[in-house]
Write a protein that holds these residues in place. Sequence first.
Motif, mmCIF file in Angstrom:
data_model
loop_
_atom_site.group_PDB
_atom_site.id
_atom_site.type_symbol
_atom_site.label_atom_id
_atom_site.label_comp_id
_atom_site.label_asym_id
_atom_site.label_seq_id
_atom_site.Cartn_x
_atom_site.Cartn_y
_atom_site.Cartn_z
ATOM 1 N N GLU A 487 0.833 -1.211 0.000
ATOM 2 C CA GLU A 487 0.000 0.000 0.000
ATOM 3 C C GLU A 487 0.866 1.259 0.000
ATOM 4 O O GLU A 487 0.577 2.227 -0.713
ATOM 5 C CB GLU A 487 -0.901 -0.015 1.232
ATOM 6 C CG GLU A 487 -1.849 1.188 1.292
ATOM 7 C CD GLU A 487 -2.750 1.136 2.512
ATOM 8 O OE1 GLU A 487 -2.729 0.122 3.236
ATOM 9 O OE2 GLU A 487 -3.477 2.118 2.746
ATOM 10 N N GLN A 490 2.283 1.909 -3.491
ATOM 11 C CA GLN A 490 1.295 2.510 -4.398
ATOM 12 C C GLN A 490 1.135 4.005 -4.118
ATOM 13 O O GLN A 490 1.076 4.825 -5.030
ATOM 14 C CB GLN A 490 -0.047 1.785 -4.239
ATOM 15 C CG GLN A 490 -0.025 0.328 -4.727
ATOM 16 C CD GLN A 490 -1.341 -0.382 -4.451
ATOM 17 O OE1 GLN A 490 -2.246 0.193 -3.845
ATOM 18 N NE2 GLN A 490 -1.449 -1.636 -4.892
ATOM 19 N N ARG A 491 1.078 4.363 -2.824
ATOM 20 C CA ARG A 491 0.939 5.784 -2.483
ATOM 21 C C ARG A 491 2.175 6.588 -2.896
ATOM 22 O O ARG A 491 2.077 7.736 -3.324
ATOM 23 C CB ARG A 491 0.713 5.941 -0.984
ATOM 24 C CG ARG A 491 -0.640 5.399 -0.528
ATOM 25 C CD ARG A 491 -0.902 5.689 0.939
ATOM 26 N NE ARG A 491 -2.208 5.198 1.372
ATOM 27 C CZ ARG A 491 -2.687 5.338 2.601
ATOM 28 N NH1 ARG A 491 -1.955 5.975 3.518
ATOM 29 N NH2 ARG A 491 -3.870 4.856 2.918
ATOM 30 N N GLU A 494 1.928 7.300 -6.558
ATOM 31 C CA GLU A 494 0.964 8.379 -6.822
ATOM 32 C C GLU A 494 1.556 9.750 -6.479
ATOM 33 O O GLU A 494 1.388 10.722 -7.218
ATOM 34 C CB GLU A 494 -0.305 8.137 -5.992
ATOM 35 C CG GLU A 494 -1.087 6.906 -6.423
ATOM 36 C CD GLU A 494 -2.232 6.604 -5.462
ATOM 37 O OE1 GLU A 494 -2.984 5.657 -5.718
ATOM 38 O OE2 GLU A 494 -2.393 7.335 -4.457
#
Length: 613
Positions: A487, A490-491, A494
Amino acid sequence: MTDANPKFEALLGYIKRSRGFDFTGYKRSSLVRRVERRMQNINVETYDDYLDYLEVHPEEFSLLFNTVLINVTTFFRDALAWQCLTQEVIPQIVEARSSADEPIRVWSAGCASGEEAYTLAIVLAEALGPEQFRQRVKIYATDIDDEALSQARQASYQPKVLQSLPQDLLLRYFERSGDRHVFRSDLRRSVIFGRHDLVQDAPISRLDLLVCRNTLMYFNAETQNRVLARLHFALKGGGFLFLGKAEMLLTHAHLFTPIDLKHRIFSKVPKLNLRDRLLGLAQASEPEVASHLTRQTRLREAASDVAPVAQVAIDHNGILVLTNERARLLFGLKPHDLNRPFRDLELSYRPVELRSHIERVLSEQRPLVLSNIECLLPDSEIQYLEVQLLPLLDEGSPLGVSISFTDVTLYKRLQGQLQRSSQELETAYEELQSINEELETTNEELQSTVEELETTNEELQSTNEEMETMNEELQSTNEELQAINEELRQRTDELNTTNAFLGSILTGLRTGVVVVDRQISILIWNHRAEDLWGLRADEAQGQFFLNLDIGLPVEQLRGIIRSVLLGSAYEELLLDATNRRGRIVQCRVICTPLIGPGDENQGVILLMEEWEG
């Protein structure tokens, strides 16, 4: 309020820590008067309250410094003194540097808004001609007032400031720009402005002329002595010192001799070591006296040479002037090392760093002892030294430092042996006592050992069960950590995409964009801002925006920035500025708030663009 007022001294300490201005060497009477004048202007009664006010209102520092640092200067101030300098001193400097490629170095200390520095440029350009001036002359103009330096760099003055300048010089050395006059740009390149504190910073060196007018009078006697010693060091042999009419050097004849006392022009007095002074006296005396003084000098040198303690002497300029035989053998010094700068010798930093200690002894004029210094001998054996530094004074004035190196290796070894013997005796006594106690307790320990072994076996069985449970828990925790890591990855992707998108927008804008936080420290400085003001983003980011030294008069933006920080949604200002190419332009600055989560004002966005009207 006296000089020893601890609250006033605490205020000075805060100013020094927060802004780098050291006023502790200034005369207390005038300094207290000017600080209290500023306190009255804002209706503050105590020094503690004023310190609190400075913490809350940082813009007050600029107003305080303008009150304390009285920048009173004009072109050719005290015309008769400048006439004497032009007629008597400048020709001597030019004649001494007669070769066409010999540089002429000048320092204007306490230059304020630059009038004095440009007056020096005019005088030297008149003496040498513009072409020779551009090739040979460097004028270093310094002050501790950044605002005054910023004004001086622009070299732009109103007509009333130039009233004292003869009309022919005005026409030759200034160019008209609107309602102001600007000093010639081709000559201005030889005038270098920079911030410098006479009390704290190292002096500029190898100077032919040093101009420091009406600056020393603000310092107390102790600070004046330190500053004058630095000014003496800064000048070349035969260099000249030009002071203001309010300053005298009657008590510093060992440093400077007057050329024209009325106009405060002095020349440097070169310092001689004791041997040179004795030999000079001997040459001027009768033959019998000369022979006696020569024998005395040789006797002193021979006595120093056979001394069992290694000894060297350094003069106040940092030159090695004496070594005895023991020092030459111990540290490998050669005859050609005499008269060399001590900092260039290995002895200055090995076996111990001596340069900082020498400066301390010279400034405090007190002896200093360094104990247990390790020195590695050629046979890899360690020798211990005690280093003693003694100030050498001449009627209270520092001549240099004597450094002696005493071998304390034998004492160190005996001391170590004594400590070891004492420790061994104490250990043996304790061991005898403990053996007796151990014999008594051994039987009891053997009896309890069997019981402990049985208990241990039971604990091991229980531990094995606990380890199996822990292993299952660790496997579960590892799976959770892997999910969290995915997680976070992924952040991060971004966030990198968003940052790249924002960076491409800022790079593509044709408008200079500067973002500051609520403390007015720079967060973002885009490519167009670099192109406008010649300051790279990595140089600007983290800097206090109002302290930037660029072509944009940032101090004039203080008002609209504070207005936006206090809640205004839009502010605009049109300023005269100088871009990185040296061209004077009009810059339109738009100021809007930087709104963060929860509609909180987190700073200010400044948009800058050249305005065509």
